[in-house]
Design a protein around this motif. Structure first.
Motif, PDB file in Angstrom:
ATOM      1  N   GLN A   1     -63.219 -28.333  26.265  1.00 55.46           N
ATOM      2  CA  GLN A   1     -62.383 -29.515  26.060  1.00 55.46           C
ATOM      3  C   GLN A   1     -63.192 -30.635  25.412  1.00 55.46           C
ATOM      4  OE1 GLN A   1     -60.684 -30.488  29.842  1.00 55.46           O
ATOM      5  NE2 GLN A   1     -59.040 -28.953  29.669  1.00 55.46           N
ATOM      6  N   GLU A   2     -64.472 -30.812  25.807  1.00 54.58           N
ATOM      7  CA  GLU A   2     -65.321 -31.830  25.199  1.00 54.58           C
ATOM      8  C   GLU A   2     -65.462 -31.558  23.701  1.00 54.58           C
ATOM      9  OE1 GLU A   2     -69.129 -31.872  27.155  1.00 54.58           O
ATOM     10  OE2 GLU A   2     -68.353 -32.877  28.929  1.00 54.58           O
TER      11      GLU A   2
ATOM     12  N   VAL B   1     -61.494 -35.975  17.565  1.00 54.18           N
ATOM     13  CA  VAL B   1     -61.804 -37.367  17.257  1.00 54.18           C
ATOM     14  C   VAL B   1     -62.503 -37.421  15.899  1.00 54.18           C
ATOM     15  CG1 VAL B   1     -63.209 -39.353  17.942  1.00 54.18           C
ATOM     16  CG2 VAL B   1     -61.838 -38.154  19.641  1.00 54.18           C
ATOM     17  N   THR B   2     -63.413 -36.477  15.655  1.00 51.48           N
ATOM     18  CA  THR B   2     -64.132 -36.451  14.375  1.00 51.48           C
ATOM     19  C   THR B   2     -63.153 -36.203  13.230  1.00 51.48           C
ATOM     20  OG1 THR B   2     -66.064 -35.555  15.489  1.00 51.48           O
ATOM     21  CG2 THR B   2     -66.029 -35.360  13.123  1.00 51.48           C
TER      22      THR B   2
ATOM     23  N   MET C   1     -61.168 -39.355  12.693  1.00 46.97           N
ATOM     24  CA  MET C   1     -61.982 -40.381  12.055  1.00 46.97           C
ATOM     25  C   MET C   1     -62.194 -40.037  10.579  1.00 46.97           C
ATOM     26  SD  MET C   1     -62.508 -42.672  14.161  1.00 46.97           S
ATOM     27  CE  MET C   1     -63.915 -43.645  13.974  1.00 46.97           C
ATOM     28  N   ALA C   2     -62.418 -38.750  10.349  1.00 51.37           N
ATOM     29  CA  ALA C   2     -62.612 -38.333   8.964  1.00 51.37           C
ATOM     30  C   ALA C   2     -61.306 -38.535   8.186  1.00 51.37           C
ATOM     31  CB  ALA C   2     -63.053 -36.884   8.900  1.00 51.37           C
ATOM     32  N   PHE C   3     -60.216 -38.202   8.761  1.00 51.62           N
ATOM     33  CA  PHE C   3     -58.918 -38.369   8.109  1.00 51.62           C
ATOM     34  C   PHE C   3     -58.628 -39.845   7.850  1.00 51.62           C
ATOM     35  CE2 PHE C   3     -54.281 -38.610   8.438  1.00 51.62           C
ATOM     36  CZ  PHE C   3     -53.968 -37.889   7.303  1.00 51.62           C
ATOM     37  N   LEU C   4     -58.948 -40.710   8.842  1.00 50.03           N
ATOM     38  CA  LEU C   4     -58.728 -42.129   8.689  1.00 50.03           C
ATOM     39  C   LEU C   4     -59.662 -42.707   7.604  1.00 50.03           C
ATOM     40  CD1 LEU C   4     -58.226 -43.460  12.321  1.00 50.03           C
ATOM     41  CD2 LEU C   4     -56.511 -43.237  10.560  1.00 50.03           C
ATOM     42  N   SER C   5     -60.894 -42.208   7.571  1.00 49.69           N
ATOM     43  CA  SER C   5     -61.835 -42.678   6.550  1.00 49.69           C
ATOM     44  C   SER C   5     -61.347 -42.258   5.161  1.00 49.69           C
ATOM     45  CB  SER C   5     -63.226 -42.083   6.762  1.00 49.69           C
ATOM     46  OG  SER C   5     -63.759 -42.506   7.974  1.00 49.69           O
ATOM     47  N   LEU C   6     -60.845 -41.081   5.088  1.00 47.93           N
ATOM     48  CA  LEU C   6     -60.321 -40.609   3.817  1.00 47.93           C
ATOM     49  C   LEU C   6     -59.097 -41.433   3.411  1.00 47.93           C
ATOM     50  CD1 LEU C   6     -60.622 -36.732   3.948  1.00 47.93           C
ATOM     51  CD2 LEU C   6     -61.865 -38.291   2.482  1.00 47.93           C
TER      52      LEU C   6
END
Length: 156
Positions: free
Chosen positions: A134-135, A142-143, A146-151
């Motif tokens: 799960q971690e 989350v990564t 974040m990558a999608f949001l950065s893109l």
């Protein structure tokens, strides 16, 4: 009074006989008394010896009887000790059997507890694997986010 010599001799003989008879009687009584006294003393001594021998025999019989009684008491005490020893041996065997049964129960309990602890350890290991998965999933998610949001920021 003149008596004939035969009569005088007879009278003299009678007087001598009477004196001899008196002397013999006196001496005989004395000797007879001494002999009787010696006989009585000897018989009293023998009677005392006989009484002492009878006492010794009775004492020996009593000692023999006491010895037999003591032997009987010792034998009875020995039998009681043997009976006690048998009881102690039986108790010892019984206690040993009970302790062995308790040891077996403790060993069974120990095996059961060990099995349960191993099962609990396996469950904790499974949970730990799930938490790690799960971690990783959360970290990966989350990564990705974040990558999608950065893109999106870059292309917007």
């Amino acid at each position: 009074m003149s008596l004939s010599p035969q009569t005088e001799d007879a009278l003299l003989e009678q007087k001598i006989a009477a004196v001899v008879h008196q002397i013999l009687q006196r001496e005989g009584d004395q000797i007879f008394g001494e002999k009787i006294a010696a006989f009585v003393q000897e018989n009293e001594r023998r009677a005392r010896e006989l009484a002492l021998m009878e006492r010794v025999v009775r004492v020996e019989e009593e000692l023999r009887a006491l010895r037999e009684i003591q032997i009987a008491h010792f034998n009875a005490a020995e039998k009681r000790f043997e009976a006690s020893e048998k009881r102690f041996d039986a108790l010892h065997r019984e206690m040993t059997a009970r302790f062995e049964a308790m040891d077996k129960r403790f060993e069974a309990l120990q095996r059961e507890m060990t099995a349960r602890f191993e099962a609990v350890d396996k469950r904790f290991e499974a949970m730990e694997r799930r938490f790690r998965f799960q971690e990783w999933m959360i970290g990966g998610g989350v990564t990705l986010i974040m990558a999608f949001l950065s893109l999106l920021k870059i292309f917007s």
